[in-house]
Motif scaffolding. Structure first.
Motif, PDB file in Angstrom:
ATOM      1  N   GLY A 260      45.855  37.892  57.630  1.00 16.99           N
ATOM      2  CA  GLY A 260      45.147  37.035  56.689  1.00 16.99           C
ATOM      3  C   GLY A 260      44.916  37.613  55.309  1.00 16.99           C
ATOM      4  O   GLY A 260      44.307  36.957  54.455  1.00 16.99           O
ATOM      5  N   HIS A 261      45.426  38.810  55.053  1.00 16.43           N
ATOM      6  CA  HIS A 261      45.288  39.425  53.722  1.00 16.43           C
ATOM      7  C   HIS A 261      46.515  39.041  52.885  1.00 16.43           C
ATOM      8  O   HIS A 261      47.289  39.890  52.453  1.00 16.43           O
ATOM      9  N   ASP A 262      46.649  37.752  52.597  1.00 16.51           N
ATOM     10  CA  ASP A 262      47.921  37.221  52.124  1.00 16.51           C
ATOM     11  C   ASP A 262      47.897  36.743  50.679  1.00 16.51           C
ATOM     12  O   ASP A 262      46.867  36.736  50.003  1.00 16.51           O
ATOM     13  N   ASP A 263      49.075  36.322  50.210  1.00 14.44           N
ATOM     14  CA  ASP A 263      49.236  35.832  48.838  1.00 14.44           C
ATOM     15  C   ASP A 263      48.326  34.652  48.526  1.00 14.44           C
ATOM     16  O   ASP A 263      47.758  34.562  47.430  1.00 14.44           O
ATOM     17  N   ASP A 264      48.234  33.709  49.455  1.00 13.07           N
ATOM     18  CA  ASP A 264      47.428  32.509  49.191  1.00 13.07           C
ATOM     19  C   ASP A 264      45.959  32.852  48.986  1.00 13.07           C
ATOM     20  O   ASP A 264      45.268  32.228  48.169  1.00 13.07           O
ATOM     21  N   THR A 265      45.484  33.854  49.717  1.00 12.28           N
ATOM     22  CA  THR A 265      44.098  34.302  49.530  1.00 12.28           C
ATOM     23  C   THR A 265      43.908  34.837  48.113  1.00 12.28           C
ATOM     24  O   THR A 265      42.889  34.579  47.460  1.00 12.28           O
ATOM     25  N   ALA A 266      44.921  35.555  47.626  1.00 14.66           N
ATOM     26  CA  ALA A 266      44.837  36.128  46.282  1.00 14.66           C
ATOM     27  C   ALA A 266      44.962  35.071  45.196  1.00 14.66           C
ATOM     28  O   ALA A 266      44.152  35.023  44.257  1.00 14.66           O
ATOM     29  N   VAL A 267      45.967  34.203  45.320  1.00 14.26           N
ATOM     30  CA  VAL A 267      46.298  33.277  44.238  1.00 14.26           C
ATOM     31  C   VAL A 267      45.499  31.988  44.324  1.00 14.26           C
ATOM     32  O   VAL A 267      44.861  31.563  43.349  1.00 14.26           O
ATOM     33  N   ASP A 268      45.500  31.329  45.477  1.00 16.31           N
ATOM     34  CA  ASP A 268      44.848  30.024  45.601  1.00 16.31           C
ATOM     35  C   ASP A 268      43.326  30.140  45.696  1.00 16.31           C
ATOM     36  O   ASP A 268      42.604  29.275  45.189  1.00 16.31           O
ATOM     37  N   LEU A 269      42.845  31.209  46.341  1.00 19.95           N
ATOM     38  CA  LEU A 269      41.404  31.394  46.490  1.00 19.95           C
ATOM     39  C   LEU A 269      40.828  32.369  45.472  1.00 19.95           C
ATOM     40  O   LEU A 269      39.606  32.522  45.381  1.00 19.95           O
ATOM     41  N   GLY A 270      41.703  33.051  44.723  1.00 22.91           N
ATOM     42  CA  GLY A 270      41.224  34.001  43.720  1.00 22.91           C
ATOM     43  C   GLY A 270      40.560  35.222  44.312  1.00 22.91           C
ATOM     44  O   GLY A 270      39.772  35.893  43.643  1.00 22.91           O
ATOM     45  N   ASN A 271      40.896  35.545  45.546  1.00 27.32           N
ATOM     46  CA  ASN A 271      40.255  36.655  46.249  1.00 27.32           C
ATOM     47  C   ASN A 271      41.247  37.802  46.429  1.00 27.32           C
ATOM     48  O   ASN A 271      41.849  37.971  47.485  1.00 27.32           O
ATOM     49  N   THR A 272      41.435  38.591  45.372  1.00 28.25           N
ATOM     50  CA  THR A 272      42.353  39.722  45.482  1.00 28.25           C
ATOM     51  C   THR A 272      41.743  40.858  46.296  1.00 28.25           C
ATOM     52  O   THR A 272      42.473  41.641  46.906  1.00 28.25           O
TER      53      THR A 272
END
Length: 306
Positions: A260-272
């Motif tokens: 779950g430490h994925d791209d969508d978490t970083a980009v879509d959720l803004g959670n780097t």
């Protein structure tokens, strides 16, 4: 005598300049990336674009690879398959149904027949792009970027011959989930001549032993660590991998590969913090991504990529 000395000095200087110029001309971006790849303690992050820049071009197309190189990735990932007449082509699925306007397996067609089909883009629309061969890809990227040969294990020998013929062997990373003994038995003639990465499932027992066994015998350039749960002891204590000469590769593209430490978490959720930061904190110095443009921007802000 004075004029003779002047001429002699001029000739020597010209020779030195010519030598230096030729030397610099022979040094490519790929040479720098190869050198970086083989520096396991380097903290700069190398970025691998999954199937190229597939958001802007059909996946695994020459255009997707061109776009990925244009935004500055270090590695492009692609998938190998083979035609009826023995040509290695780039295709992820066992069939061409999803990604082209054709049906069936690449092995059902000769290369000439396969080239009549056209690749679809991410919306499923048919484009002018055709299925590339491995040779076409390597000629395109020669001297420019590295390549990760996914789904390549059945085609190591064929891929090896293409890479040798195109002068790009050092740009390619061969990979497999198979244990060392199996790889050694199947490919004894080339295993010591290729740049190799082992893929390790951290959720399975014996993961550390598999890593250590590989490092004892052939010292892979990297280990691709996949995990559905982030509780593996190796994630908390993996410095031994670097100390023994290998980089750590973690995929940020699908949640199933990184807990779950994925791209969508970083980009879509803004959670780097919960994605790319977490991956880097757990030892990754190569990240394979479906968001290469955004990941590169993020890494450059942190001075982790040139």
């Amino acid at each position: 005598m004075y004029l003779k000395n002047i001429r002699a000095v001029a000739i020597i200087v010209s020779a030195i300049l010519l030598y230096c110029t030729n030397g610099y001309a022979q040094t490519t971006k790929a040479d720098s990336l190869i050198k970086q790849l083989h520096q396991p303690l380097d903290k700069h992050i190398m970025v691998a674009a999954h199937r190229g820049d597939w958001r802007d071009a059909p996946e695994n197309s020459l255009l997707a690879f061109k776009y990925a190189m244009a935004i500055g990735v270090d590695i492009i990932e692609l998938d190998l398959n083979k035609t009826k007449d023995g040509v290695v082509v780039i295709m992820h699925d066992p069939t061409i149904d999803r990604t082209t306007d054709g049906k069936g397996s690449p092995g059902d067609y000769t290369l000439a027949e396969l080239k009549k089909f056209h690749l679809k883009n991410g919306l499923g629309r048919v484009t002018v792009n055709t299925i590339p061969t491995l040779q076409e890809v390597m000629e395109l990227i020669k001297g420019k970027v590295l390549v990760n040969l996914d789904k390549s294990y059945p085609y190591y020998n064929e891929a090896y011959e293409v890479l040798k013929a195109t002068g790009t062997l050092n740009q390619a990373i061969f990979k497999t989930t198979e244990p060392y003994e199996t790889v050694r038995k199947q490919y004894p003639a080339i295993i010591d001549s290729i740049t190799f990465m082992a893929v390790i499932d951290l959720d399975k027992p014996g993961a550390k032993q598999s890593i250590e066994n590989y490092q004892r015998h052939i010292k892979p350039v990297a280990f691709e660590l996949n995990f559905g749960k982030d509780t593996s002891v190796i994630l908390k204590s993996n410095q031994f991998i670097n100390r023994n000469g290998a980089r750590i590769w973690i995929n940020s593209l699908w949640a199933s590969l990184n807990a779950g430490h994925d791209d969508d978490t970083a980009v879509d959720l803004g959670n780097t913090k919960g994605s790319w930061d977490w991956i880097i904190a757990h030892g990754a110095t190569i990240i394979q991504t479906d968001r290469p443009r955004e990941l590169l921007q993020y890494l450059r802000k942190r001075n982790l990529h040139d």
